[in-house]
Design a protein around this motif. Structure first.
Motif, mmCIF file in Angstrom:
data_model
loop_
_atom_site.group_PDB
_atom_site.id
_atom_site.type_symbol
_atom_site.label_atom_id
_atom_site.label_comp_id
_atom_site.label_asym_id
_atom_site.label_seq_id
_atom_site.Cartn_x
_atom_site.Cartn_y
_atom_site.Cartn_z
ATOM 1 N N PHE A 59 0.835 -1.199 0.000
ATOM 2 C CA PHE A 59 0.000 0.000 0.000
ATOM 3 C C PHE A 59 0.872 1.252 0.000
ATOM 4 N N SER A 60 1.896 1.253 0.833
ATOM 5 C CA SER A 60 2.785 2.418 0.904
ATOM 6 C C SER A 60 3.500 2.650 -0.417
ATOM 7 N N LEU A 61 3.971 1.589 -1.021
ATOM 8 C CA LEU A 61 4.702 1.734 -2.278
ATOM 9 C C LEU A 61 3.813 2.193 -3.424
ATOM 10 N N LEU A 62 2.553 1.799 -3.405
ATOM 11 C CA LEU A 62 1.641 2.206 -4.479
ATOM 12 C C LEU A 62 0.922 3.513 -4.175
ATOM 13 N N ALA A 63 0.534 3.735 -2.933
ATOM 14 C CA ALA A 63 -0.303 4.884 -2.597
ATOM 15 C C ALA A 63 0.470 6.195 -2.554
ATOM 16 N N ILE A 64 1.670 6.179 -2.032
ATOM 17 C CA ILE A 64 2.413 7.432 -1.902
ATOM 18 C C ILE A 64 2.644 8.093 -3.262
ATOM 19 N N PRO A 65 3.101 7.376 -4.277
ATOM 20 C CA PRO A 65 3.257 8.053 -5.575
ATOM 21 C C PRO A 65 1.931 8.528 -6.180
ATOM 22 N N LEU A 66 0.827 7.923 -5.786
ATOM 23 C CA LEU A 66 -0.466 8.367 -6.306
ATOM 24 C C LEU A 66 -1.022 9.547 -5.522
ATOM 25 N N PHE A 67 -0.767 9.601 -4.227
ATOM 26 C CA PHE A 67 -1.325 10.655 -3.396
ATOM 27 C C PHE A 67 -0.554 11.966 -3.491
ATOM 28 N N ILE A 68 0.728 11.933 -3.749
ATOM 29 C CA ILE A 68 1.510 13.171 -3.817
ATOM 30 C C ILE A 68 0.989 14.092 -4.921
ATOM 31 N N PRO A 69 0.766 13.627 -6.151
ATOM 32 C CA PRO A 69 0.186 14.537 -7.158
ATOM 33 C C PRO A 69 -1.219 15.023 -6.783
ATOM 34 N N LEU A 70 -1.979 14.174 -6.099
ATOM 35 C CA LEU A 70 -3.315 14.583 -5.670
ATOM 36 C C LEU A 70 -3.231 15.739 -4.672
ATOM 37 N N PHE A 71 -2.315 15.660 -3.724
ATOM 38 C CA PHE A 71 -2.152 16.740 -2.755
ATOM 39 C C PHE A 71 -1.650 18.016 -3.427
ATOM 40 N N ILE A 72 -0.763 17.894 -4.386
ATOM 41 C CA ILE A 72 -0.273 19.072 -5.115
ATOM 42 C C ILE A 72 -1.412 19.718 -5.896
ATOM 43 N N PHE A 73 -2.232 18.903 -6.554
ATOM 44 C CA PHE A 73 -3.383 19.424 -7.303
ATOM 45 C C PHE A 73 -4.360 20.125 -6.365
ATOM 46 N N MET A 74 -4.640 19.521 -5.219
ATOM 47 C CA MET A 74 -5.587 20.122 -4.275
ATOM 48 C C MET A 74 -5.075 21.459 -3.751
ATOM 49 N N ALA A 75 -3.785 21.558 -3.492
ATOM 50 C CA ALA A 75 -3.215 22.821 -3.016
ATOM 51 C C ALA A 75 -3.306 23.894 -4.103
ATOM 52 N N GLN A 76 -3.012 23.530 -5.338
ATOM 53 C CA GLN A 76 -3.092 24.488 -6.450
ATOM 54 C C GLN A 76 -4.533 24.924 -6.696
ATOM 55 N N PHE A 77 -5.460 23.986 -6.628
ATOM 56 C CA PHE A 77 -6.877 24.309 -6.824
ATOM 57 C C PHE A 77 -7.367 25.237 -5.722
ATOM 58 N N SER A 78 -6.938 24.987 -4.489
ATOM 59 C CA SER A 78 -7.326 25.835 -3.367
ATOM 60 C C SER A 78 -6.811 27.257 -3.559
ATOM 61 N N HIS A 79 -5.576 27.382 -3.984
ATOM 62 C CA HIS A 79 -4.991 28.711 -4.217
ATOM 63 C C HIS A 79 -5.743 29.438 -5.334
ATOM 64 N N SER A 80 -6.024 28.741 -6.408
ATOM 65 C CA SER A 80 -6.736 29.335 -7.539
ATOM 66 C C SER A 80 -8.154 29.750 -7.144
ATOM 67 N N SER A 81 -8.828 28.897 -6.399
ATOM 68 C CA SER A 81 -10.189 29.188 -5.962
ATOM 69 C C SER A 81 -10.218 30.388 -5.015
ATOM 70 N N ASP A 82 -9.247 30.466 -4.128
ATOM 71 C CA ASP A 82 -9.167 31.588 -3.200
ATOM 72 C C ASP A 82 -8.923 32.898 -3.942
ATOM 73 N N ALA A 83 -8.034 32.870 -4.926
ATOM 74 C CA ALA A 83 -7.756 34.072 -5.718
ATOM 75 C C ALA A 83 -8.994 34.524 -6.479
ATOM 76 N N GLN A 84 -9.720 33.572 -7.047
ATOM 77 C CA GLN A 84 -10.920 33.925 -7.803
ATOM 78 C C GLN A 84 -12.004 34.491 -6.884
ATOM 79 N N ASP A 85 -12.152 33.913 -5.710
ATOM 80 C CA ASP A 85 -13.152 34.407 -4.761
ATOM 81 C C ASP A 85 -12.811 35.817 -4.287
ATOM 82 N N SER A 86 -11.541 36.060 -4.009
ATOM 83 C CA SER A 86 -11.106 37.397 -3.571
ATOM 84 C C SER A 86 -11.351 38.425 -4.672
#
Length: 152
Positions: free
Chosen positions: A34-61
């Motif tokens: 699980f660790s060997l498969l999940a970590i490489p899959l979750f890291i891009p997901l967390f990066i995408f979520m952080a970028q989406f959050s930043h973009s959404s916050d900028a648009q709302d402001s």
């Protein structure tokens, strides 16, 4: 020698099941897999979520800033004052929201369009567009529409 051979055979028979259990056990392998498969899959997901959050916050402001500048524009007494007030609302509001409008990294462009001239006329529709360009990153564009009071 025969006794030693019998003891050796008994020992091997006793140790064989233990050896099989130790070396053929799958215990813990699921968590490793699980660790060997999940970590490489979750890291891009967390990066995408952080970028989406930043973009959404900028648009709302920016959306809030556009609405406030449109309200300030339509509540002014004449066109000259209205354009100045809307520009000041964007400049001061951007500073309050954490954006530096004079920064080379981030630029906020204000465009105001009216259905007819003069803009401050009864029932006139005013469109305020804000465009934020971040250095090398995405462009965020928002708009707000307000109407001048019929009794203006």
């Amino acid at each position: 020698m025969v006794v030693q051979q019998k003891i050796s055979i008994k020992f091997q028979r006793a140790v064989a099941p233990l050896r099989r259990r130790l070396f053929s056990s799958d215990r813990g392998s699921a968590s490793v897999e699980f660790s060997l498969l999940a970590i490489p899959l979750f890291i891009p997901l967390f990066i995408f979520m952080a970028q989406f959050s930043h973009s959404s916050d900028a648009q709302d402001s920016l959306r809030t800033l556009a609405r406030e500048s449109a309200r300030a524009f339509v509540s002014s007494k004449d066109d000259e004052t209205a354009f100045y007030v809307a520009d000041q609302v964007v400049a001061q509001g951007a500073r309050l929201l954490g954006y530096d409008p004079n920064s080379p990294k981030t630029s906020i462009e204000l465009r105001i369009a009216c259905d007819s001239r003069p803009c401050i006329a009864p029932n006139n529709r005013v469109l305020v567009q804000l465009t934020m360009n971040s250095s090398g990153k995405s462009q965020t564009q928002v708009a707000a529409i307000e109407y001048v009071s019929p009794w203006a």
